[in-house]
Write a protein that holds these residues in place. Structure first.
Motif, PDB file in Angstrom:
ATOM      1  N   CYS A  74      -4.690   9.005  -0.611  1.00  0.00           N
ATOM      2  CA  CYS A  74      -3.552   8.491  -0.355  1.00  0.00           C
ATOM      3  C   CYS A  74      -2.783   7.834  -1.690  1.00  0.00           C
ATOM      4  CB  CYS A  74      -3.496   7.296   0.909  1.00  0.00           C
ATOM      5  SG  CYS A  74      -3.610   8.289   2.439  1.00  0.00           S
ATOM      6  N   ARG A  75      -3.564   7.208  -2.438  1.00  0.00           N
ATOM      7  CA  ARG A  75      -2.843   6.468  -3.627  1.00  0.00           C
ATOM      8  C   ARG A  75      -2.728   7.478  -4.469  1.00  0.00           C
ATOM      9  NH1 ARG A  75      -7.318   3.186  -2.605  1.00  0.00           N
ATOM     10  NH2 ARG A  75      -8.145   3.763  -4.331  1.00  0.00           N
ATOM     11  N   ASP A  76      -3.351   8.543  -4.739  1.00  0.00           N
ATOM     12  CA  ASP A  76      -3.093   9.613  -5.722  1.00  0.00           C
ATOM     13  C   ASP A  76      -1.900  10.396  -5.236  1.00  0.00           C
ATOM     14  OD1 ASP A  76      -5.705   8.837  -7.035  1.00  0.00           O
ATOM     15  OD2 ASP A  76      -6.834  10.429  -6.164  1.00  0.00           O
ATOM     16  N   MET A  84       5.751   9.121   0.001  1.00  0.00           N
ATOM     17  CA  MET A  84       4.358   9.590   0.496  1.00  0.00           C
ATOM     18  C   MET A  84       4.768  10.862   1.106  1.00  0.00           C
ATOM     19  SD  MET A  84       1.901   7.418  -0.125  1.00  0.00           S
ATOM     20  CE  MET A  84       0.565   8.248   1.047  1.00  0.00           C
ATOM     21  N   PRO A  85       3.891  11.831   0.886  1.00  0.00           N
ATOM     22  CA  PRO A  85       3.889  13.055   1.782  1.00  0.00           C
ATOM     23  C   PRO A  85       3.401  13.107   3.125  1.00  0.00           C
ATOM     24  CG  PRO A  85       1.971  13.202   0.494  1.00  0.00           C
ATOM     25  CD  PRO A  85       2.538  11.736   0.300  1.00  0.00           C
ATOM     26  N   MET A 131       1.370  -0.026  -0.671  1.00  0.00           N
ATOM     27  CA  MET A 131       2.018  -0.404   0.469  1.00  0.00           C
ATOM     28  C   MET A 131       3.506  -1.049   0.008  1.00  0.00           C
ATOM     29  SD  MET A 131      -0.598  -2.208   2.693  1.00  0.00           S
ATOM     30  CE  MET A 131      -2.391  -1.836   2.865  1.00  0.00           C
ATOM     31  N   VAL A 132       3.332  -1.905  -0.913  1.00  0.00           N
ATOM     32  CA  VAL A 132       4.604  -2.397  -1.207  1.00  0.00           C
ATOM     33  C   VAL A 132       5.637  -1.547  -1.776  1.00  0.00           C
ATOM     34  CG1 VAL A 132       5.473  -4.180  -3.041  1.00  0.00           C
ATOM     35  CG2 VAL A 132       3.518  -4.799  -1.608  1.00  0.00           C
ATOM     36  N   ARG A 133       4.931  -0.349  -2.740  1.00  0.00           N
ATOM     37  CA  ARG A 133       5.858   0.472  -3.203  1.00  0.00           C
ATOM     38  C   ARG A 133       6.438   1.454  -2.450  1.00  0.00           C
ATOM     39  NH1 ARG A 133       2.359   2.010  -7.434  1.00  0.00           N
ATOM     40  NH2 ARG A 133       1.724   3.764  -6.320  1.00  0.00           N
ATOM     41  N   TYR A 134       5.556   1.534  -1.255  1.00  0.00           N
ATOM     42  CA  TYR A 134       6.401   2.466  -0.077  1.00  0.00           C
ATOM     43  C   TYR A 134       7.309   1.712   0.548  1.00  0.00           C
ATOM     44  CZ  TYR A 134       6.805   5.368   4.136  1.00  0.00           C
ATOM     45  OH  TYR A 134       7.286   6.160   5.107  1.00  0.00           O
ATOM     46  N   ALA A 135       7.030   0.493   0.962  1.00  0.00           N
ATOM     47  CA  ALA A 135       8.033  -0.216   1.577  1.00  0.00           C
ATOM     48  C   ALA A 135       9.235  -0.374   0.930  1.00  0.00           C
ATOM     49  CB  ALA A 135       7.631  -1.825   2.053  1.00  0.00           C
TER      50      ALA A 135
END
Length: 187
Positions: A74-76, A84-85, A131-135
């Motif tokens: 997931c991180r990759d 995120m895909p 998570m923070v980057r996604y939020a």
């Protein structure tokens, strides 16, 4: 007593055992290398399936190493923007289709479920920045407080309600749920 006296209890117990056996078979056929949706067709690792199956896997197996590896994937797969895909691993597609916040919640939910079942916090710690980057990415999509990612969920229970519930409501609710879980994880 009526339930037990008519033999229903024994047949119900046998039925529960059969349902559990079917659940175990589903887990085993859908966790070869990564969580997948359906091994008889495309064998894609959609994030929603990995998230929805996590509790069952953790209840029946020691899924810690499996999910530790999956979370690395997931991180990759996460783009520098935080996007995120819809599937992990990805061959480069799924970033703009099927990647709603309520389905990308695997990034937050899996470390949480692993913590609940093992007491280990390292998956939370290892994935916190992601998570923070996604939020932050989801917040960047907000328009007047709503996130409308513009994706259609064509195969899940959400498809029945997509006509009744606008995507902006669904996507905002999913992003809110992810952020509320992040608040819990931060503690």
């Amino acid at each position: 007593t009526d339930f037990v006296s008519h033999g229903t209890f024994e047949s119900s117990s046998a039925m529960l055992n059969k349902l559990h056996a079917m659940s175990i078979n589903s887990i085993l056929t859908n966790t070869i290398w990564h969580p997948s949706d359906c091994p008889h067709r495309e064998h894609n690792g959609f994030g929603s399936e990995s998230m929805f199956a996590c509790k069952s896997i953790m209840l029946n197996y020691d899924g810690y190493d499996f999910y530790k590896t999956y979370m690395k994937h997931c991180r990759d797969a996460q783009r520098p923007s935080g996007q995120m895909p819809c599937k992990v691993p990805t061959a480069g597609w799924g970033y703009n289709w099927g990647a709603q916040p309520e389905l990308n919640g695997a990034l937050m939910h899996i470390p949480y479920y692993v913590y609940l079942y093992t007491g280990k916090t390292d998956l939370i710690e290892e994935n916190w920045d992601n998570m923070v980057r996604y939020a932050n990415y989801m917040e960047s999509l907000a328009d007047n407080g709503f996130i409308n990612y513009g994706n259609e969920v064509d195969w899940s229970g959400f498809s029945e309600i997509k006509v009744c519930v606008p995507a902006a409501v669904r996507d905002t609710a999913g992003a809110y749920d992810n952020c509320m879980l992040m608040a819990k994880l931060a503690k």
